[in-house]
Write a protein that holds these residues in place. Structure first.
Motif, PDB file in Angstrom:
ATOM      1  N   GLY A  61     -46.439 -83.852 -35.879  1.00  0.00           N
ATOM      2  CA  GLY A  61     -45.493 -84.958 -35.929  1.00  0.00           C
ATOM      3  C   GLY A  61     -44.051 -84.516 -36.085  1.00  0.00           C
ATOM      4  N   ILE A  98     -34.309 -84.054 -30.192  1.00  0.00           N
ATOM      5  CA  ILE A  98     -34.803 -83.373 -28.995  1.00  0.00           C
ATOM      6  C   ILE A  98     -36.201 -83.853 -28.577  1.00  0.00           C
ATOM      7  CG2 ILE A  98     -33.372 -81.303 -29.220  1.00  0.00           C
ATOM      8  CD1 ILE A  98     -35.681 -79.924 -30.648  1.00  0.00           C
ATOM      9  N   GLY A  99     -36.564 -85.036 -29.033  1.00  0.00           N
ATOM     10  CA  GLY A  99     -37.810 -85.621 -28.539  1.00  0.00           C
ATOM     11  C   GLY A  99     -39.052 -85.250 -29.325  1.00  0.00           C
ATOM     12  N   GLY A 100     -38.872 -84.629 -30.488  1.00  0.00           N
ATOM     13  CA  GLY A 100     -40.033 -84.161 -31.248  1.00  0.00           C
ATOM     14  C   GLY A 100     -40.548 -85.131 -32.293  1.00  0.00           C
ATOM     15  N   CYS A 101     -39.676 -85.965 -32.825  1.00  0.00           N
ATOM     16  CA  CYS A 101     -40.092 -86.763 -33.989  1.00  0.00           C
ATOM     17  C   CYS A 101     -40.436 -88.210 -33.648  1.00  0.00           C
ATOM     18  CB  CYS A 101     -39.017 -86.725 -35.072  1.00  0.00           C
ATOM     19  SG  CYS A 101     -37.475 -87.577 -34.672  1.00  0.00           S
ATOM     20  N   LEU A 102     -39.934 -88.694 -32.530  1.00  0.00           N
ATOM     21  CA  LEU A 102     -40.197 -90.063 -32.068  1.00  0.00           C
ATOM     22  C   LEU A 102     -39.639 -91.132 -33.012  1.00  0.00           C
ATOM     23  CD1 LEU A 102     -43.830 -89.651 -30.677  1.00  0.00           C
ATOM     24  CD2 LEU A 102     -41.650 -89.148 -29.574  1.00  0.00           C
ATOM     25  N   SER A 103     -38.573 -90.785 -33.728  1.00  0.00           N
ATOM     26  CA  SER A 103     -37.932 -91.785 -34.584  1.00  0.00           C
ATOM     27  C   SER A 103     -37.171 -92.805 -33.753  1.00  0.00           C
ATOM     28  CB  SER A 103     -36.927 -91.107 -35.519  1.00  0.00           C
ATOM     29  OG  SER A 103     -37.553 -90.131 -36.294  1.00  0.00           O
ATOM     30  N   ILE A 133     -43.345 -93.678 -38.205  1.00  0.00           N
ATOM     31  CA  ILE A 133     -43.417 -93.651 -36.740  1.00  0.00           C
ATOM     32  C   ILE A 133     -44.607 -94.505 -36.280  1.00  0.00           C
ATOM     33  CG2 ILE A 133     -43.568 -92.169 -34.692  1.00  0.00           C
ATOM     34  CD1 ILE A 133     -41.095 -91.586 -36.498  1.00  0.00           C
ATOM     35  N   GLY A 192     -43.199 -82.364 -31.936  1.00  0.00           N
ATOM     36  CA  GLY A 192     -43.630 -82.962 -30.677  1.00  0.00           C
ATOM     37  C   GLY A 192     -44.925 -82.318 -30.205  1.00  0.00           C
ATOM     38  N   GLU A 206     -40.962 -79.587 -26.534  1.00  0.00           N
ATOM     39  CA  GLU A 206     -39.644 -80.126 -26.873  1.00  0.00           C
ATOM     40  C   GLU A 206     -38.761 -79.067 -27.521  1.00  0.00           C
ATOM     41  OE1 GLU A 206     -42.554 -81.430 -27.570  1.00  0.00           O
ATOM     42  OE2 GLU A 206     -42.615 -83.559 -27.058  1.00  0.00           O
ATOM     43  N   TYR A 207     -39.392 -78.059 -28.129  1.00  0.00           N
ATOM     44  CA  TYR A 207     -38.637 -77.053 -28.879  1.00  0.00           C
ATOM     45  C   TYR A 207     -38.450 -75.750 -28.114  1.00  0.00           C
ATOM     46  CZ  TYR A 207     -38.377 -79.728 -33.188  1.00  0.00           C
ATOM     47  OH  TYR A 207     -38.055 -80.678 -34.141  1.00  0.00           O
ATOM     48  N   MET A 256     -32.104 -91.068 -35.612  1.00  0.00           N
ATOM     49  CA  MET A 256     -32.951 -89.998 -35.094  1.00  0.00           C
ATOM     50  C   MET A 256     -32.969 -88.816 -36.056  1.00  0.00           C
ATOM     51  SD  MET A 256     -30.658 -88.703 -31.823  1.00  0.00           S
ATOM     52  CE  MET A 256     -30.665 -90.270 -30.964  1.00  0.00           C
ATOM     53  N   ALA A 257     -34.069 -88.072 -36.025  1.00  0.00           N
ATOM     54  CA  ALA A 257     -34.154 -86.898 -36.895  1.00  0.00           C
ATOM     55  C   ALA A 257     -33.917 -85.631 -36.077  1.00  0.00           C
ATOM     56  CB  ALA A 257     -35.493 -86.856 -37.613  1.00  0.00           C
ATOM     57  N   CYS A 258     -34.798 -85.345 -35.104  1.00  0.00           N
ATOM     58  CA  CYS A 258     -34.699 -84.038 -34.435  1.00  0.00           C
ATOM     59  C   CYS A 258     -33.667 -84.020 -33.314  1.00  0.00           C
ATOM     60  CB  CYS A 258     -36.061 -83.603 -33.899  1.00  0.00           C
ATOM     61  SG  CYS A 258     -36.665 -84.565 -32.502  1.00  0.00           S
ATOM     62  N   ARG A 287     -37.455 -96.524 -38.029  1.00  0.00           N
ATOM     63  CA  ARG A 287     -38.588 -95.654 -38.332  1.00  0.00           C
ATOM     64  C   ARG A 287     -38.292 -94.527 -39.308  1.00  0.00           C
ATOM     65  NH1 ARG A 287     -41.505 -94.627 -32.476  1.00  0.00           N
ATOM     66  NH2 ARG A 287     -42.490 -96.661 -32.304  1.00  0.00           N
ATOM     67  N   ILE A 288     -37.047 -94.249 -39.565  1.00  0.00           N
ATOM     68  CA  ILE A 288     -36.765 -93.189 -40.541  1.00  0.00           C
ATOM     69  C   ILE A 288     -35.686 -93.631 -41.518  1.00  0.00           C
ATOM     70  CG2 ILE A 288     -37.448 -91.151 -39.225  1.00  0.00           C
ATOM     71  CD1 ILE A 288     -34.407 -90.775 -38.568  1.00  0.00           C
ATOM     72  N   PHE A 319     -36.505 -80.470 -38.040  1.00  0.00           N
ATOM     73  CA  PHE A 319     -35.447 -81.427 -37.680  1.00  0.00           C
ATOM     74  C   PHE A 319     -34.075 -80.906 -38.090  1.00  0.00           C
ATOM     75  CE2 PHE A 319     -38.816 -84.844 -38.823  1.00  0.00           C
ATOM     76  CZ  PHE A 319     -39.501 -84.581 -37.660  1.00  0.00           C
ATOM     77  N   LEU A 330     -30.574 -84.558 -43.109  1.00  0.00           N
ATOM     78  CA  LEU A 330     -30.712 -84.619 -41.654  1.00  0.00           C
ATOM     79  C   LEU A 330     -29.372 -84.414 -40.942  1.00  0.00           C
ATOM     80  CD1 LEU A 330     -33.125 -87.686 -41.429  1.00  0.00           C
ATOM     81  CD2 LEU A 330     -33.721 -85.264 -41.218  1.00  0.00           C
ATOM     82  N   ARG A 331     -29.469 -84.019 -39.690  1.00  0.00           N
ATOM     83  CA  ARG A 331     -28.292 -83.893 -38.838  1.00  0.00           C
ATOM     84  C   ARG A 331     -27.762 -85.270 -38.481  1.00  0.00           C
ATOM     85  NH1 ARG A 331     -27.685 -78.848 -36.050  1.00  0.00           N
ATOM     86  NH2 ARG A 331     -29.130 -77.366 -36.981  1.00  0.00           N
ATOM     87  N   ARG A 332     -26.545 -85.293 -37.964  1.00  0.00           N
ATOM     88  CA  ARG A 332     -25.937 -86.540 -37.512  1.00  0.00           C
ATOM     89  C   ARG A 332     -25.621 -86.433 -36.023  1.00  0.00           C
ATOM     90  NH1 ARG A 332     -27.597 -87.446 -41.938  1.00  0.00           N
ATOM     91  NH2 ARG A 332     -26.633 -88.659 -43.601  1.00  0.00           N
ATOM     92  N   MET A 378     -26.187 -78.634 -32.706  1.00  0.00           N
ATOM     93  CA  MET A 378     -27.082 -78.561 -31.547  1.00  0.00           C
ATOM     94  C   MET A 378     -26.431 -79.337 -30.396  1.00  0.00           C
ATOM     95  SD  MET A 378     -30.620 -79.421 -33.543  1.00  0.00           S
ATOM     96  CE  MET A 378     -31.697 -79.552 -32.114  1.00  0.00           C
ATOM     97  N   GLU A 426     -33.253 -91.587 -44.565  1.00  0.00           N
ATOM     98  CA  GLU A 426     -32.959 -90.369 -45.314  1.00  0.00           C
ATOM     99  C   GLU A 426     -33.011 -90.688 -46.802  1.00  0.00           C
ATOM    100  OE1 GLU A 426     -29.963 -86.801 -44.260  1.00  0.00           O
ATOM    101  OE2 GLU A 426     -29.069 -88.760 -44.514  1.00  0.00           O
TER     102      GLU A 426
END
Lengths: 312, 255
Positions: free
Chosen positions: A32, B223-228, A81, A35, A39-40, B219-221, A69-70, A278, B52-54, B94, A72
């Motif tokens: 989770g 780059i399509g990894g977290c699906l937030s 998610i 991906g 993706e990485y 969003m968190a990542c 969905r998130i 992340f 987390l990043r912004r 990034m 901080e």
């Protein structure tokens, strides 16, 4: 000693076998947070990491939860998610073949609504290219299934037995920390045939927007992850390590090699990096590099020598 | 194009309006590749809080100077951390992430609301020398510092403010029907509040003009990894705002 030998020694130093799955390093990715791995690929050489544990996969596609969905939180984050994923057929048809280009074990995290669905998923994934399955019986973000199986020893056992009857692959069981007795859960799944145990999934949490007087997440509650949960995860790994024989994959707030080493000293044979992916998309690699340095500087010959070595 | 993560040296981080800052980063690898509509994903502090990043949209990239520029409003803890940095510092960044705008048509109309104007600035530069018309909206005159920034790139600028302190009183949507009736636009680009973009998409459809929207989401990542950050696509699929967007054709994701 030639440079070549040095290199292979370094690699040997980190290689581990968990539930029969051979890994170049003990550092995996937590489901989770990475991906499907692809993706990485701009940030991490997938060929060099321990294992990719892909996004939770279900029998049918799922669109996940509505709304935000998130959120901080201090040293962490909540997510809800809701297991969005394209479904196992799509995974097998289009994603797995692309992962086949990489020399890395692929572990598929699976989640079902019923015991039978877990079995069906395991059977479909019993194919070349899949190194193992990880049973998600601990997702706090879906109504049916998920955590319902992870908070009751008898249900957890029946899921594990069903899956074991449907696959030849190693079966890893990912446990929820949202239980009163983590040791009892771990013993139950071991007894039912689990080949390894992943600890921990997220902790159920909640955030409230004090300006709107409403929950921040669309799903109201979500799973807490990140550095904030690490001490709880280390404690659970340590407790479970005293009580089971199967290897433990430790996870929960690992950002640095030092974090990972703590888990290994507590009794984890391997670790997984989650939320840190992340923050630093290269985290899984930098954690492995840091472990290697630590092992070498500690005068050890192999990372295995750390496992469970905390002196109480 | 490969995405990358670099430590970008801060060239400047200056206040350009009340609570709005312009950050210029020396990040030549990103500057060389960035296209309008893409974004940076910035680690605002080397701490776990914020963790987390912004995501910050790119307002321009200078391939020769090796710099990228982003304009951000200080709204919370993350942007406050970023605002506190100075030219001695560097930030881990990034980029360039996401899909950019399609450079399409000869008579573009840009419609931006508030900070939604940030990515449109990069776009306006890329659309030159086409004659560009832009409608920009904000709450009040102080928010309309954008007018001077777009001035050199646009032929016609329409300004609306909620309080009428600059341009016409009201919102961007109010001026659009007349513009579309009289103009010969063959492409509309929009970025801003969801409700504004929905209104614009509706009008674009009415006038049969292709339209692209730039979405934002938590969003968190990146780059399509977290699906937030996924949103519902009109084809029934889920679309990732970070990698399939943030720029979409209106018909892909808008009602």
């Amino acid at each position: 000693m030639s440079v070549e030998d040095g290199k292979s020694n370094q690699q040997e130093m980190l290689s581990v076998t968990i539930a029969g799955i051979k890994m170049k390093t003990p550092v995996m990715t937590a489901s989770g947070t990475f991906g499907f791995g692809l993706e990485y690929k701009d940030f991490v050489d997938l060929n060099k990491i321990g294992a990719v544990v892909v996004k939770g996969t279900t029998l049918l596609p799922r669109s996940g939860n509505k709304g935000r969905r998130i959120a901080e939180t201090p040293a962490g984050m909540l997510n809800s998610i809701g297991l969005e994923n394209p479904g196992v057929d799509e995974f097998l048809a289009t994603i797995l073949p692309r992962l086949g280009e990489y020399d890395v074990p692929i572990i598929v995290n699976i989640s079902g609504n019923t015991v039978e669905e877990y079995g069906e998923l395991a059977a479909r994934l019993n194919v070349a290219g899949v190194a193992g399955v990880e049973l998600n019986i601990s997702c706090p973000n879906v109504k049916e299934g998920g955590i319902a199986f992870g908070t009751n020893c008898a249900s957890a056992s029946s899921v594990v037995r069903q899956v074991k009857n449907n696959t030849n692959l190693p079966v890893i069981v990912k446990l929820s920390p949202n239980v009163t007795d983590i040791v009892a859960m771990a013993q139950a799944v071991e007894e039912a045939g689990a080949d390894a145990i992943s600890l921990i999934n997220t902790l159920l949490g909640m955030s409230i927007d004090i300006h709107k007087w409403r929950p921040v997440l669309g799903n109201v509650v979500g799973g807490l992850s990140g550095p904030a949960v690490k001490p709880i995860a280390v404690r659970m790994v340590w407790q479970v390590a005293q009580a089971v024989q199967v290897p433990i994959i430790g996870m929960g707030g690992i950002v640095t090699a030092e974090d990972a080493i703590e888990f290994m000293l507590a009794g984890a044979s391997a670790v997984a990096v989650g939320t840190a992916n992340f923050i630093n998309p290269c985290a899984v690699q930098s954690v492995a590099d840091g472990i290697k340095d630590y092992v070498r500087q500690s005068g050890l010959s192999h990372v295995k020598e750390l496992v469970g070595k905390v002196n109480i | 194009m490969p995405k990358m993560v670099v430590d970008g040296r801060i060239v400047s981080n200056t206040e350009i309006s009340v609570n709005v800052k312009e950050l210029v980063l020396y990040a030549p690898e990103i500057a060389a590749q960035a296209v309008p509509g893409q974004f940076l994903h910035v680690r605002v502090a080397n701490s776990y809080h914020p963790l987390l990043r912004r995501p910050l949209s790119i307002s321009s990239a200078d391939n020769i100077a090796g710099t990228v520029r982003t304009i951000y409003r200080v709204v919370g803890q993350g942007t406050a951390c970023l605002a506190a940095l100075s030219s001695k510092d560097s930030v881990n960044c990034m980029g360039p992430l996401g899909n950019g705008f399609a450079i399409h048509g000869q008579r573009p109309l840009l419609v931006g609301g508030g900070m939604g104007l940030a990515p449109l600035m990069f776009l306006a530069g890329a659309l030159c020398p086409r004659p560009i018309e832009i409608v920009m909206g904000g709450r009040t005159k102080e928010e309309m510092f954008w007018k001077d920034m777009f001035h050199v790139m646009c032929n016609t600028i329409h300004v609306t403010t909620d309080d009428g302190t600059l341009g016409s009183r009201g919102v961007t949507l109010d001026v659009l029907p007349d513009l579309l009736k009289n103009g010969a636009f063959d492409m509309i680009y929009t970025c801003g509040p969801r409700v504004m973009m929905e209104g614009i998409v509706k009008l674009a459809k009415e006038y049969d003009i292709p339209c692209q929207v730039s979405l934002e989401d938590y969003m968190a990542c990146g780059i399509g990894g977290c699906l937030s950050c996924t949103c519902a696509g009109n084809d029934g699929s889920r679309k990732k705002v970070c990698t399939e967007g943030p720029v979409f054709w209106a018909q892909e994701v808008m009602p």
